[in-house]
Design an enzyme around this catalytic site. Structure first.
Site, PDB file in Angstrom:
ATOM      1  N   HIS A 160       0.815  -1.222   0.000  1.00  0.00           N
ATOM      2  CA  HIS A 160       0.000   0.000   0.000  1.00  0.00           C
ATOM      3  C   HIS A 160       0.847   1.271   0.000  1.00  0.00           C
ATOM      4  CE1 HIS A 160       0.346  -0.207   4.529  1.00  0.00           C
ATOM      5  NE2 HIS A 160       0.384   1.105   4.381  1.00  0.00           N
TER       6      HIS A 160
ATOM      7  N   ASP B  82      -0.166  -7.642   1.296  1.00  0.00           N
ATOM      8  CA  ASP B  82       0.287  -6.256   1.423  1.00  0.00           C
ATOM      9  C   ASP B  82       1.810  -6.228   1.572  1.00  0.00           C
ATOM     10  OD1 ASP B  82       0.398  -3.528   1.705  1.00  0.00           O
ATOM     11  OD2 ASP B  82      -0.415  -3.491   3.743  1.00  0.00           O
TER      12      ASP B  82
ATOM     13  N   SER C 277       4.225   2.043   8.192  1.00  0.00           N
ATOM     14  CA  SER C 277       3.857   0.991   7.231  1.00  0.00           C
ATOM     15  C   SER C 277       5.093   0.494   6.503  1.00  0.00           C
ATOM     16  CB  SER C 277       2.870   1.543   6.197  1.00  0.00           C
ATOM     17  OG  SER C 277       1.618   1.798   6.770  1.00  0.00           O
TER      18      SER C 277
END
Length: 257
Positions: free
Chosen positions: A66, A110, A207
């Site tokens: 992402h 992801d 992230s």
């Protein structure tokens, strides 16, 4: 038969897109020692730090799929302080290898590999981290580490110096139950750790960073509950690296995606 398959895939895609879960900074952590976590990478674009990452070979860094929306252009390796960045710590990204089955972070897969423009020099400031085995087993309540340069509280500020926190592994059944209560069905390729029954975990900004268990990169920071870092709420979610090993090793072998 084909019609029903297409209908199923469309419903799966719509379900994934409706599930709104975001996340990534270190909460209640501490400054990472300068001589440890030498695999940590700051994934950046022209505006600066956008995601975390970790070095797995001389020319590949792992981050979250992402993070691709930020169009990363380079990575910083070899320093825990983002105020101390120069040409020697910066390497350009020449290709972003996003997992081919990635749709949305709540649907799984992801994970993304960044191919670097050159092989980085391994030394006492830069070292790759070991990948887990395909049959990797992580003990429930076992302690792992997560690190990054993101926010330190909900609505807080980003940090220049790498922060690290110890987080416990959450029972997968408990994790799925807690997320199902807020109408999110977790994918199978995830690890749950921190953010639940503890005041430590990640939030926005980290992230793509690693969940380090037993010296290996067991997971990749993926998402928490809608940017809410006031723990405990529901467990933090990481992509399970061991379930993506075949894909990773295929890219490392051919040096391309």
């Amino acid at each position: 038969m084909m019609y029903h398959l297409q209908k199923f895939l469309l419903l799966h895609l719509l379900t994934c897109l409706r599930q709104n879960a975001l996340g990534s900074e270190i909460i209640h952590g501490k400054k990472a020692p300068d001589d440890l976590m030498l695999y940590m990478a700051s994934v950046q674009n022209n505006k600066g730090h956008v995601c975390g990452g970790f070095l797995i070979s001389e020319d590949f860094v792992v981050t979250a799929a992402h993070c691709d929306k930020n169009e990363s252009t380079h990575v910083v390796l070899g320093t825990h302080n983002l105020k101390k960045v120069d040409n020697g710590t910066t390497t350009d990204v020449i290709k972003r290898c996003k997992h081919p089955r990635y749709v949305n972070r709540t649907c799984g897969n992801d994970i993304m590999l960044l191919k670097l423009s050159r092989k980085v020099q391994l030394n006492n400031r830069v070292q790759p981290i070991q990948l887990p085995r395909a049959d990797n087993k992580i003990k429930v309540k076992g302690k792992c580490r997560v690190a990054g340069w993101g926010l330190t509280k909900t609505g807080g500020k980003v940090v220049d110096v790498l922060q690290v926190a110890e987080v416990p592994i959450v029972n997968p059944a408990v994790c799925k139950r807690e997320w199902k209560e807020i109408r999110v069905n977790l994918p199978d390729d995830v690890i749950c750790a921190g953010g639940y029954d503890t005041n430590k975990g990640f939030c926005q900004g980290d992230s793509g960073g690693p969940l380090v268990c037993g010296g290996t990169a067991a997971g990749v920071v993926s998402f928490n509950m809608r940017k809410n870092c006031d723990y405990p709420n529901v467990p933090n979610i990481y992509t399970d690296v061991s379930k993506n090993l075949a894909w990773i090793k295929g890219i490392l072998k051919k040096k391309d995606c």
